[in-house]
Design a protein around this motif. Structure first.
Motif, mmCIF file in Angstrom:
data_model
loop_
_atom_site.group_PDB
_atom_site.id
_atom_site.type_symbol
_atom_site.label_atom_id
_atom_site.label_comp_id
_atom_site.label_asym_id
_atom_site.label_seq_id
_atom_site.Cartn_x
_atom_site.Cartn_y
_atom_site.Cartn_z
ATOM 1 N N ALA A 208 0.860 -1.184 0.000
ATOM 2 C CA ALA A 208 0.000 0.000 0.000
ATOM 3 C C ALA A 208 0.898 1.237 0.000
ATOM 4 C CB ALA A 208 -0.901 0.000 1.223
ATOM 5 N N ILE A 209 0.680 2.105 -0.974
ATOM 6 C CA ILE A 209 1.396 3.380 -1.038
ATOM 7 C C ILE A 209 0.390 4.439 -0.601
ATOM 8 C CG2 ILE A 209 2.654 5.008 -2.491
ATOM 9 C CD1 ILE A 209 3.184 2.574 -4.386
ATOM 10 N N VAL A 210 0.662 5.069 0.544
ATOM 11 C CA VAL A 210 -0.300 5.970 1.177
ATOM 12 C C VAL A 210 0.119 7.419 0.966
ATOM 13 C CG1 VAL A 210 -1.459 6.548 3.343
ATOM 14 C CG2 VAL A 210 -0.749 4.182 2.912
ATOM 15 N N THR A 211 -0.830 8.233 0.468
ATOM 16 C CA THR A 211 -0.578 9.657 0.270
ATOM 17 C C THR A 211 -1.736 10.468 0.830
ATOM 18 O OG1 THR A 211 -1.535 9.568 -1.950
ATOM 19 C CG2 THR A 211 0.860 9.374 -1.783
ATOM 20 N N VAL B 194 -2.158 0.499 8.957
ATOM 21 C CA VAL B 194 -2.346 -0.112 7.644
ATOM 22 C C VAL B 194 -2.375 -1.609 7.910
ATOM 23 C CG1 VAL B 194 -1.481 -0.465 5.306
ATOM 24 C CG2 VAL B 194 -1.158 1.753 6.421
ATOM 25 N N GLN B 195 -3.527 -2.197 7.653
ATOM 26 C CA GLN B 195 -3.731 -3.611 7.945
ATOM 27 C C GLN B 195 -4.404 -4.252 6.739
ATOM 28 O OE1 GLN B 195 -6.238 -4.125 11.373
ATOM 29 N NE2 GLN B 195 -5.757 -6.257 11.584
ATOM 30 N N PHE B 196 -3.946 -5.425 6.380
ATOM 31 C CA PHE B 196 -4.530 -6.141 5.253
ATOM 32 C C PHE B 196 -5.481 -7.211 5.778
ATOM 33 C CE2 PHE B 196 -0.316 -4.693 3.835
ATOM 34 C CZ PHE B 196 -0.697 -3.886 2.780
ATOM 35 N N GLU B 197 -6.628 -7.342 5.118
ATOM 36 C CA GLU B 197 -7.607 -8.367 5.469
ATOM 37 C C GLU B 197 -7.944 -9.133 4.198
ATOM 38 O OE1 GLU B 197 -12.052 -8.791 7.441
ATOM 39 O OE2 GLU B 197 -11.386 -6.827 6.747
ATOM 40 N N ALA C 133 -7.129 -3.232 2.044
ATOM 41 C CA ALA C 133 -6.009 -2.539 2.694
ATOM 42 C C ALA C 133 -6.628 -1.485 3.610
ATOM 43 C CB ALA C 133 -5.089 -1.895 1.669
ATOM 44 N N HIS C 134 -6.961 -1.880 4.841
ATOM 45 C CA HIS C 134 -7.540 -0.950 5.817
ATOM 46 C C HIS C 134 -6.480 0.080 6.179
ATOM 47 C CE1 HIS C 134 -11.172 -3.290 6.706
ATOM 48 N NE2 HIS C 134 -10.420 -4.360 6.613
ATOM 49 N N THR C 135 -6.740 1.353 5.908
ATOM 50 C CA THR C 135 -5.746 2.399 6.109
ATOM 51 C C THR C 135 -6.355 3.560 6.880
ATOM 52 O OG1 THR C 135 -4.762 1.763 3.998
ATOM 53 C CG2 THR C 135 -4.066 3.871 4.940
#
Length: 141
Positions: free
Chosen positions: A58-61, A73-76, A115-117
């Motif tokens: 995950a690239i977060v901006t 940031v958690q993946f499910e 991608a829970h962010t």
């Protein structure tokens, strides 16, 4: 007397209009800043083999800024049609606005992944699919 009252009302109205103006002393308008959005570019391969380790990224901006300090940031992930039996894994913060985790799947099928962010008091959860093994491709459905 009426003239004085009308003049007073006119001055009062002009004063109110000036007070309601949204211009600063520099002449710049307030409220014209661009609304920033929390965005996540979620990278998952379209296909993988059973037992192969894949990277979830995950690239977060936030606006033009890379978020290096997201709250979470958690993946499910779960097999399609079986969302009640999901698995959550925490990501690794790489310190550059990217968050990654590795996962492998033991059975053939189509898996869906969130991608829970959470960052900057905002939450987003983009979703992708991956095909494991020779199942029907997630893109074909």
């Amino acid at each position: 007397m009426r003239v004085k009252i009308c003049m007073f009302m006119l001055v009062l109205l002009i004063g109110l209009l000036a007070a309601c103006s949204n211009e600063t002393e520099n002449g710049n308008k307030q409220g014209t800043d661009e609304l920033k959005m929390l965005e996540v570019e979620f990278q998952v391969p379209a296909k993988s083999d059973i037992g192969e380790t894949i990277e979830l990224k995950a690239i977060v901006t936030y606006g033009d800024e890379k978020v290096k300090d997201a709250d979470e940031v958690q993946f499910e992930y779960w097999e399609k049609g079986n969302e009640e039996d999901s698995t959550k894994i925490k990501s690794n913060n790489n310190g550059d606005g990217t968050y990654t985790a590795e996962v492998s799947f033991d059975t053939e099928g189509i898996y869906e992944i969130y991608a829970h962010t959470t960052a900057r008091d905002l939450h987003t959860m983009p979703k992708k699919s991956i095909t494991i093994g020779e199942s029907t491709s997630a893109d074909q459905e």
